[in-house]
Every structure is written in C-alpha cells, then in structure tokens.
Design an enzyme around this catalytic site. Structure first.
Site, PDB file in Angstrom:
ATOM      1  N   GLU A 295     -39.607  30.032  38.660  1.00  0.00           N
ATOM      2  CA  GLU A 295     -39.447  28.949  37.753  1.00  0.00           C
ATOM      3  C   GLU A 295     -39.605  27.595  38.463  1.00  0.00           C
ATOM      4  O   GLU A 295     -39.532  26.589  37.628  1.00  0.00           O
ATOM      5  CB  GLU A 295     -38.015  29.090  37.071  1.00  0.00           C
ATOM      6  CG  GLU A 295     -38.007  30.121  36.111  1.00  0.00           C
ATOM      7  CD  GLU A 295     -36.435  30.413  35.673  1.00  0.00           C
ATOM      8  OE1 GLU A 295     -36.360  30.656  34.255  1.00  0.00           O
ATOM      9  OE2 GLU A 295     -35.727  30.380  36.590  1.00  0.00           O
TER      10      GLU A 295
ATOM     11  N   LYS B 276     -37.707  29.811  43.460  1.00  0.00           N
ATOM     12  CA  LYS B 276     -36.657  30.273  43.042  1.00  0.00           C
ATOM     13  C   LYS B 276     -36.231  31.914  43.033  1.00  0.00           C
ATOM     14  O   LYS B 276     -35.259  32.275  43.291  1.00  0.00           O
ATOM     15  CB  LYS B 276     -36.651  29.927  41.360  1.00  0.00           C
ATOM     16  CG  LYS B 276     -35.015  30.056  40.821  1.00  0.00           C
ATOM     17  CD  LYS B 276     -35.152  29.249  39.384  1.00  0.00           C
ATOM     18  CE  LYS B 276     -33.715  29.355  38.953  1.00  0.00           C
ATOM     19  NZ  LYS B 276     -33.690  28.799  37.516  1.00  0.00           N
ATOM     20  N   GLN B 277     -37.128  32.641  42.725  1.00  0.00           N
ATOM     21  CA  GLN B 277     -37.245  34.045  42.986  1.00  0.00           C
ATOM     22  C   GLN B 277     -38.903  34.363  43.267  1.00  0.00           C
ATOM     23  O   GLN B 277     -39.766  33.588  42.901  1.00  0.00           O
ATOM     24  CB  GLN B 277     -36.695  34.931  42.029  1.00  0.00           C
ATOM     25  CG  GLN B 277     -37.481  34.783  40.470  1.00  0.00           C
ATOM     26  CD  GLN B 277     -36.979  35.636  39.586  1.00  0.00           C
ATOM     27  OE1 GLN B 277     -36.171  36.751  39.893  1.00  0.00           O
ATOM     28  NE2 GLN B 277     -36.898  35.293  38.226  1.00  0.00           N
TER      29      GLN B 277
END
Length: 302
Positions: A20, A131-132
């Site tokens: 994100e 973020k990931q």
C-alpha cells in the site's frame, strides 16, 4: 487490459497491489501474474470439461462461449507484461527498480526491520520500501509456478526492503522463509505474526484483533513448518521445523481421507483414520509413498 502496440504486450495500468505504499502503478507483478493464472486455469478447465464430455451446453450457450474466446484468454495470458531482471528478480511494478533504493539493515526487539528515521512517510512512495511484498505473496500463492532459485532470489531481495507495517506480511514471509530453507528467519516472522496483538506490534490492536493475521499464522505452520503443498494433484509433506520447536502435529482431511500428521525436521508420522478405504498416495520428503488406513506410517528424510 490495454494493448501496448510499441511493446506488443498487454498492460494493466493504474492499480494498487498488496503493497500500500505505492498506489496508481502500472503492470503490478502480483496483479498481472494472478490475472494470467486465472485466465490459464479457466481455459484449462474449459478444455478438460469438454474432453470429458461434461461441459454443460446450456451454460456455454448462455455465456456465448466460443473456442475463439478461450484462445483469446490464452493469448492475453501469454502476452501480459511481467518484468524479470538478469538475476531473476521479479520487478514489483513497472519502474520499481528505478526508485531510490533503501535497505533495512536494522531490526527491533520483535525481529522486524526498523525504518530509518531519516525516511518520512511522505518519502515512501519514492523509495523501494514496501509495506508488504507483493512478490513474496505471489510466490506463496503460486508456489508450484516458480522454481526454488526464483523463490530464494526474490525472498532475499524483498525481505531487505519490507517494513511489515501490514499485519498480513510477517506470516507470508514465514511461509516463504521456510520454503527457501531459512529456518531462523521463518521462526522470527512466525513469532511476530503470532504475537501481533499480544504485543500490539503495530500499535493498533485497540482498533480490533487482526483476524486475517491469525489465518496467516495457521498458514505459516501448515504451509511453512509442515511444508504441506499440492504437487501434481498429490498432497506433499516436506517439513521445515525451526528451533526451538521440537515437533508438530495436526489433523487434516485430504480428498475425504482423515489423517493425523506428526512432523519433525527428519521424520513424518501419518495415521489415516478413514477405515475401509484404499491406500492413499502421498509425497513425503519429495518421495512417492503409499499409506494404508488404520496403520501408523513413519517416513525418515534421507
């Protein structure tokens, strides 16, 4: 999807993947590969049902489905953009490799990376920080679509750039760390996921328990530590049990066979409780084996 005339490929533009930090990107690897995979599986299902003579004519007529449309799906899947560099790293999205590269080389008490203080939230979109990791998630979901070298190269690359500010991230990294043989990292990520709310790792447990993270913890154990996967339509068990865990046990139903599986790094014990059924073919430690219901079978890594 948009046809890119100059590059003779299909693009998917203006999307956001699991990460994100980067929004409105083009040709996100997770998005494109998953789209191609779905098209290929749909085409394969159509072909198999047709060959077996069980393709419902009424459904085909209602959908106005033709062989030409099936071929169109496959053509799109083959020509969907996906970029891989010379070292086998899958570019998260178009232009990602051109961003300011930031390496996370410090970790906190929970074993997760510390974000450099000089990097502000306003800068994240201009850096390679995530973020990931979309790509790690992709490798987890489509495990049998990528070879071992590709998995390791991409895990090593993106693990150094992922902040894990998403509660979904550590568990998926635990799965992939197990699959690439990094037991210590797998256990570190597993603990971070398991204690996400107990330790309020991201400082937002007051807003509600991270239930999807709990599901990720289950996946870390089953798909990571137990090494359970599906290979050529067979259940495969290849455990990677990190210290200080001495052993694991779970109950599983596979194709209506109820079984109990106990695993350590060097051995797997299986008891199939479904009586009156024929022997079951499995893969254990990458070997084809057969187990008989009502009997305890022990297999040792060679």
């Amino acid at each position: 999807m948009e046809w890119n005339e100059s590059k003779e490929r299909f693009d998917i533009n203006h999307v956001i993947g699991p990460d994100e930090y980067h929004v409105d990107v083009n040709n996100n690897a997770f998005t494109n590969v998953m789209a191609a995979w779905n098209l290929e599986k749909a085409a394969g299902l159509y072909t198999r049902l047709k060959e077996q003579g069980v393709l419902p004519p009424a459904l085909v007529k209602k959908m106005k489905l033709t062989a030409g449309e099936i071929e169109c799906w496959l053509n799109i899947a083959r020509k969907l953009s996906r970029e891989i560099d010379k070292k086998g790293i899958i570019e998260q999205f178009e232009g990602y490799f051109k961003l300011k590269d930031v390496i996370l080389d410090q970790v906190g008490q929970n074993g997760l990376p510390l974000i450099p203080s000089k990097i502000s939230t306003m800068d994240w979109e201009e850096t390679t920080l995530l973020k990931q990791a979309d790509v790690v998630m992709l490798l987890c979901l489509l495990n049998d679509e990528f070879d071992a070298g590709t998995k390791k190269a991409n895990f090593d690359y993106y693990a150094l750039r992922t902040t894990h500010e998403s509660s979904l991230s550590p568990a998926m990294h635990a799965v992939m760390a197990s699959r690439v043989g990094q037991e210590d990292n797998a256990y570190t990520f597993f603990k971070a996921a398991a204690r996400m709310d107990i330790d309020d790792v991201n400082g937002n447990t007051a807003d509600g328990i991270h239930s999807a993270c709990l599901g990720g913890v289950w996946q870390a154990v089953v798909f990571g530590f137990f090494g359970i996967s599906v290979v050529s339509d067979m259940l495969s068990i290849d455990p990677v049990v990190p210290e200080p865990i001495k052993g694991l046990r779970l109950n599983l139903v596979w194709k209506e066979y109820e079984m109990e599986i106990s695993a350590a790094n060097e051995s797997v014990a299986i008891i199939v409780s479904s009586s009156g059924r024929p022997e079951l073919s499995l893969m254990v430690f990458s070997r084809n084996v057969r187990v008989k219901p009502g009997k305890r079978h022990v297999f040792v890594r060679k």
